[in-house]
Design an enzyme around this catalytic site. Structure first.
Site, PDB file in Angstrom:
ATOM      1  N   HIS A  69      -0.848   4.582  -6.040  1.00  0.00           N
ATOM      2  CA  HIS A  69      -1.946   3.832  -5.415  1.00  0.00           C
ATOM      3  C   HIS A  69      -2.218   2.574  -6.238  1.00  0.00           C
ATOM      4  O   HIS A  69      -2.266   2.644  -7.479  1.00  0.00           O
ATOM      5  CB  HIS A  69      -3.228   4.669  -5.370  1.00  0.00           C
ATOM      6  CG  HIS A  69      -3.428   5.391  -4.068  1.00  0.00           C
ATOM      7  ND1 HIS A  69      -3.477   6.755  -3.977  1.00  0.00           N
ATOM      8  CD2 HIS A  69      -3.601   4.926  -2.788  1.00  0.00           C
ATOM      9  CE1 HIS A  69      -3.670   7.108  -2.703  1.00  0.00           C
ATOM     10  NE2 HIS A  69      -3.735   6.016  -1.961  1.00  0.00           N
TER      11      HIS A  69
ATOM     12  N   GLU B 135       0.367   9.036  -8.817  1.00  0.00           N
ATOM     13  CA  GLU B 135      -0.201  10.265  -8.258  1.00  0.00           C
ATOM     14  C   GLU B 135       0.594  11.492  -8.697  1.00  0.00           C
ATOM     15  O   GLU B 135       1.810  11.504  -8.646  1.00  0.00           O
ATOM     16  CB  GLU B 135      -0.230  10.191  -6.726  1.00  0.00           C
ATOM     17  CG  GLU B 135      -1.098   9.068  -6.175  1.00  0.00           C
ATOM     18  CD  GLU B 135      -2.582   9.259  -6.462  1.00  0.00           C
ATOM     19  OE1 GLU B 135      -2.994  10.365  -6.871  1.00  0.00           O
ATOM     20  OE2 GLU B 135      -3.332   8.275  -6.273  1.00  0.00           O
TER      21      GLU B 135
ATOM     22  N   CYS C 246      -2.023   8.147   3.174  1.00  0.00           N
ATOM     23  CA  CYS C 246      -1.224   8.087   1.938  1.00  0.00           C
ATOM     24  C   CYS C 246      -0.850   9.483   1.463  1.00  0.00           C
ATOM     25  O   CYS C 246       0.308   9.746   1.127  1.00  0.00           O
ATOM     26  CB  CYS C 246      -1.984   7.353   0.832  1.00  0.00           C
ATOM     27  SG  CYS C 246      -2.033   5.577   1.089  1.00  0.00           S
TER      28      CYS C 246
HETATM   29  N1  PCA Z   1      -4.017   3.434   1.839  1.00  0.00           N
HETATM   30  C1  PCA Z   1      -4.514   4.524   2.649  1.00  0.00           C
HETATM   31  C2  PCA Z   1      -3.571   4.619   3.809  1.00  0.00           C
HETATM   32  C3  PCA Z   1      -2.770   3.371   3.802  1.00  0.00           C
HETATM   33  C4  PCA Z   1      -3.048   2.745   2.489  1.00  0.00           C
HETATM   34  O1  PCA Z   1      -2.487   1.742   2.046  1.00  0.00           O
HETATM   35  C5  PCA Z   1      -4.666   5.816   1.852  1.00  0.00           C
HETATM   36  O2  PCA Z   1      -4.901   5.762   0.634  1.00  0.00           O
HETATM   37  O3  PCA Z   1      -4.564   6.904   2.424  1.00  0.00           O
END
Ligand code: PCA
Length: 212
Positions: free
Chosen positions: A165, A80, A143
């Site tokens: 991610h 990210e 996140c």
């Molecule tokens: N993914 C979510 C919150 C927790 C996770 O593992 C997100 O992308 O916000």
């Protein structure tokens, strides 16, 4: 002893597993003689995750922090680029809270960039045969909140930090119909990502942008 802090999330949205936690906890322990990896779980709760993160930063004083979360619908390891000062939850968190259009940090800047060498990380992952890309949105759920709080807490310090991610696991994708990546590939991908972050002083200059 140098410390790398990795965080993963507990399951959310009524799921029973979160690959971000499964992958980071597999990396918990010593990496090299003078570097230890500390992996910890964060709650998928707006009201709790930032305080837990802060506590971990104070406890371990890491030189590198990579927070990891599940991104349903993602097909590769997404490094990210930017955290934004906005909560806008499509689903409730694990305590049933669903903030809509609220700031992560009152009066905070609109956004923070990652301080990870993201192009070098993507390059290293691809060279190892693991699909990876730069992502320009970490969403507006927990996140992104954790990513923003992490960059806010470490702004101006020498500690590098950012967010990754990961895709769903194959067994999750069997239910959702979305893309997936095996856990073993996710673990290896995160290992390569963090070693690259540790070893790269200056990011590589290579186009990773999108035309639209
Ligand atoms: N993914 C979510 C919150 C927790 C996770 O593992 C997100 O992308 O916000």
């Amino acid at each position: 002893m140098r410390t790398v802090l990795l965080t993963g999330f507990e399951p959310f949205d009524q799921d029973t597993i979160n690959p971000s936690w499964e992958a980071v906890r597999a990396l918990d322990g010593r990496l090299q003689d003078d570097i230890r990896i500390v992996a910890r779980q964060l709650p998928c709760v707006f009201a709790q995750a930032p305080a837990r993160l802060k506590q971990l930063l104070e406890e371990f004083e890491p030189e590198l922090v990579i927070a990891v979360g599940l991104g349903p619908g993602r097909s590769d390891v997404c490094i990210e680029r930017v955290a934004i000062n906005l909560n806008d939850a499509r689903i409730p968190d694990n305590l049933g809270e669903q903030p809509i259009d609220t700031p992560v940090v009152l009066q905070g800047p609109a956004a923070y960039f990652t301080t990870l060498p993201l192009k070098a990380m993507v390059q290293a992952l691809k060279a190892a045969g693991i699909a990876a890309s730069v992502s320009h949105t970490a969403g507006t759920f927990v996140c992104n909140q954790v990513f923003y709080c992490l960059q806010h807490a470490l702004a101006g310090s020498a500690v590098r930090s950012g967010f990754i991610h990961v895709p769903e696991l194959p067994e999750q994708a069997a239910r959702s119909g979305g893309p997936s990546m095996p856990l073993s590939t996710q673990i290896e991908g995160l290992r390569i990502a963090l070693i690259t972050a540790l070893n790269t002083v200056q990011d590589v200059r290579q186009s990773g942008g999108q035309v639209s």
